[in-house]
Scaffold this motif. Structure first.
Motif: not given
Length: 58
Positions: A1-10, A34-36, A39-41, A48-55
């Motif tokens: 999906m983010s590879i499409i952003a590289l088409l802007a280089l043309v 913007i591509f980077t 991609y990171l997003l 994970g995304h930090g959704t683990d519940v602490a004991e």
């Protein structure tokens, strides 16, 4: 999906060679940033995304 952003280089390359090489370089840096960011997003994160519940410790 983010590879499409590289088409802007043309059109950036075409603009750089037709009008201004300096503006083309600056624009290609912006497209790369913007591509980077996209991609990171959308890339998976390690652990994970930090959704683990602490004991409780007590």
């Amino acid at each position: 999906m983010s590879i499409i952003a590289l088409l802007a280089l043309v059109p950036v390359v075409a603009f750089a060679f037709e009008k201004s090489l300096y503006a083309g370089v600056v624009t290609s840096i912006n497209v790369s940033l913007i591509f980077t960011s996209i991609y990171l997003l959308v890339s998976p994160t390690e652990g994970g995304h930090g959704t683990d519940v602490a004991e409780p410790t007590a």
